[in-house]
Design a protein around this motif. Structure first.
Motif, PDB file in Angstrom:
ATOM      1  N   GLU A  55      23.037  66.317  54.500  1.00  0.00           N
ATOM      2  CA  GLU A  55      22.507  65.645  53.349  1.00  0.00           C
ATOM      3  C   GLU A  55      23.706  64.915  52.760  1.00  0.00           C
ATOM      4  N   GLU A  56      24.794  65.537  52.535  1.00  0.00           N
ATOM      5  CA  GLU A  56      26.052  65.331  51.872  1.00  0.00           C
ATOM      6  C   GLU A  56      26.598  64.023  52.675  1.00  0.00           C
ATOM      7  N   ASP A  57      26.846  64.013  54.200  1.00  0.00           N
ATOM      8  CA  ASP A  57      27.109  63.002  54.859  1.00  0.00           C
ATOM      9  C   ASP A  57      26.491  61.964  54.611  1.00  0.00           C
ATOM     10  N   PHE A  58      25.226  61.970  54.357  1.00  0.00           N
ATOM     11  CA  PHE A  58      24.570  60.544  54.131  1.00  0.00           C
ATOM     12  C   PHE A  58      24.788  60.362  52.588  1.00  0.00           C
ATOM     13  N   LEU A  59      24.917  60.855  51.800  1.00  0.00           N
ATOM     14  CA  LEU A  59      25.038  60.640  50.450  1.00  0.00           C
ATOM     15  C   LEU A  59      26.715  60.104  49.977  1.00  0.00           C
ATOM     16  N   LYS A  60      27.519  60.663  50.947  1.00  0.00           N
ATOM     17  CA  LYS A  60      28.892  59.785  50.762  1.00  0.00           C
ATOM     18  C   LYS A  60      29.090  58.356  51.198  1.00  0.00           C
ATOM     19  N   SER A  61      27.997  58.364  52.105  1.00  0.00           N
ATOM     20  CA  SER A  61      28.058  56.839  52.755  1.00  0.00           C
ATOM     21  C   SER A  61      27.304  55.923  51.800  1.00  0.00           C
ATOM     22  N   HIS A  62      26.461  56.466  50.915  1.00  0.00           N
ATOM     23  CA  HIS A  62      25.437  55.554  50.348  1.00  0.00           C
ATOM     24  C   HIS A  62      25.241  55.750  48.802  1.00  0.00           C
ATOM     25  N   TYR A  63      25.887  56.822  48.236  1.00  0.00           N
ATOM     26  CA  TYR A  63      25.576  57.435  46.798  1.00  0.00           C
ATOM     27  C   TYR A  63      25.787  56.293  45.962  1.00  0.00           C
ATOM     28  N   LYS A  64      27.046  55.452  45.962  1.00  0.00           N
ATOM     29  CA  LYS A  64      27.212  54.502  44.908  1.00  0.00           C
ATOM     30  C   LYS A  64      26.229  53.536  44.918  1.00  0.00           C
ATOM     31  N   LYS A  65      25.538  53.103  45.869  1.00  0.00           N
ATOM     32  CA  LYS A  65      24.644  51.911  46.117  1.00  0.00           C
ATOM     33  C   LYS A  65      22.955  52.356  45.885  1.00  0.00           C
ATOM     34  N   MET A  66      22.843  53.723  45.810  1.00  0.00           N
ATOM     35  CA  MET A  66      21.537  54.348  45.666  1.00  0.00           C
ATOM     36  C   MET A  66      21.103  54.097  44.232  1.00  0.00           C
ATOM     37  N   PRO A  67      19.668  53.752  43.998  1.00  0.00           N
ATOM     38  CA  PRO A  67      19.275  53.741  42.702  1.00  0.00           C
ATOM     39  C   PRO A  67      19.466  55.036  41.967  1.00  0.00           C
ATOM     40  N   ARG A  68      19.657  55.164  40.844  1.00  0.00           N
ATOM     41  CA  ARG A  68      19.903  56.260  39.804  1.00  0.00           C
ATOM     42  C   ARG A  68      19.040  57.482  40.189  1.00  0.00           C
ATOM     43  N   THR A  69      17.915  57.055  40.037  1.00  0.00           N
ATOM     44  CA  THR A  69      16.624  58.236  40.126  1.00  0.00           C
ATOM     45  C   THR A  69      16.841  58.944  41.591  1.00  0.00           C
ATOM     46  N   MET A  70      17.016  57.915  42.557  1.00  0.00           N
ATOM     47  CA  MET A  70      17.026  58.416  43.958  1.00  0.00           C
ATOM     48  C   MET A  70      18.192  59.574  44.042  1.00  0.00           C
ATOM     49  N   LEU A  71      19.174  59.199  43.575  1.00  0.00           N
ATOM     50  CA  LEU A  71      20.418  60.015  43.669  1.00  0.00           C
ATOM     51  C   LEU A  71      20.150  61.368  42.781  1.00  0.00           C
ATOM     52  N   ARG A  72      19.646  61.194  41.407  1.00  0.00           N
ATOM     53  CA  ARG A  72      19.305  62.347  40.792  1.00  0.00           C
ATOM     54  C   ARG A  72      18.377  63.168  41.498  1.00  0.00           C
ATOM     55  N   TYR A  73      17.448  62.768  42.331  1.00  0.00           N
ATOM     56  CA  TYR A  73      16.534  63.670  42.912  1.00  0.00           C
ATOM     57  C   TYR A  73      17.386  64.195  44.002  1.00  0.00           C
ATOM     58  N   ALA A  74      18.050  63.447  44.723  1.00  0.00           N
ATOM     59  CA  ALA A  74      18.799  64.201  45.866  1.00  0.00           C
ATOM     60  C   ALA A  74      19.911  65.085  45.307  1.00  0.00           C
ATOM     61  N   ILE A  75      20.616  65.163  44.439  1.00  0.00           N
ATOM     62  CA  ILE A  75      21.434  66.158  44.061  1.00  0.00           C
ATOM     63  C   ILE A  75      20.957  67.299  43.251  1.00  0.00           C
ATOM     64  N   GLU A  76      19.686  67.408  42.884  1.00  0.00           N
ATOM     65  CA  GLU A  76      19.078  67.963  41.865  1.00  0.00           C
ATOM     66  C   GLU A  76      19.657  69.588  42.046  1.00  0.00           C
TER      67      GLU A  76
END
Length: 234
Positions: A198-219
């Motif tokens: 999960e973190e490998d994916f997030l580190k590549s994309h989290y700055k571009k992700m919609p805020r809600t998507m990111l909040r759900y992912a890192i809950e």
């Protein structure tokens, strides 16, 4: 066991006060995602009991329920299809799968999708080509895109993440909040099983992700780590 008998049973369970609450909860107002949907006011546990009582209902009658303008009749049809698929032989599973895909226009709210996509579409395609999932992921229809994402839950539960990550990437810039939530949820489910993936994916994309998507992912992340993702300092 007939379509008419099932509808009669549902109307005996209808509750107008509950219907009003459900109409608000499922956003049936003008311009909302569930605009115009109608409710009888029946809760899911009650519907599951009806599904058990009428478990031998013909698939042709299940399809009639799925075409209903009443949300609970469509939801009952979904419960029937999931139950039937789970116990069926391969031939019947294919019939259920095909019926489901031919009627996606009626699988038109998040609860209908979330209760069924991974159990039917995900399960059926587990050992088959996944081309259909990628086609659904780029559909103009909101619910078909959510079906694509939620279908991958079947694979995530089996620690197979490739499909979910690919579809998450396709949907990264989707405009709808319900897709943001679905993607974030599936990424979180991946993290429950393999946080590094999960973190490998997030580190590549989290700055571009919609805020809600990111909040759900890192809950489920520790608060300090959540804050670093949210302010962009990972």
């Amino acid at each position: 066991m007939s379509y008419r008998m099932v509808r009669k049973k549902l109307r005996s369970l209808a509750n107008s006060e509950t219907a009003v609450i459900l109409q608000r909860f499922f956003k049936t107002g003008s311009g909302q995602y569930g605009e115009g949907d109608k409710f009888l006011g029946i809760k899911v546990p009650q519907l599951r009991k009806v599904a058990k009582e009428f478990q031998d209902l013909k698939l042709s009658d299940v399809q009639k329920l799925l075409h209903s303008s009443n949300h609970e009749e469509r939801l009952l049809a979904i419960i029937f299809l999931v139950n039937r698929f789970s116990t069926a032989d391969e031939k019947t599973q294919e019939r259920v799968y095909q019926l489901y895909l031919k009627n996606t226009r009626y699988i038109n709210n998040w609860d209908l999708v979330d209760l069924s996509a991974h159990h039917i579409v995900g399960a059926y395609l587990f050992s088959r080509a996944k081309k259909l999932l990628y086609a659904l992921a780029v559909s103009n229809d909101l619910w078909e895109r959510r079906i694509a994402m939620l279908s991958t839950f079947y694979y995530i539960k089996r620690s197979r993440f490739q499909e979910a990550l690919k579809i998450s990437k396709i949907l990264l810039y989707d405009e709808h909040d319900l897709i943001h939530k679905a993607v974030g949820w599936m990424l979180r489910e991946i993290g429950k099983r393999d946080l590094a993936v999960e973190e490998d994916f997030l580190k590549s994309h989290y700055k571009k992700m919609p805020r809600t998507m990111l909040r759900y992912a890192i809950e489920r992340f520790p608060e300090s780590k959540r804050k670093r993702y949210l302010v962009g300092t990972i």
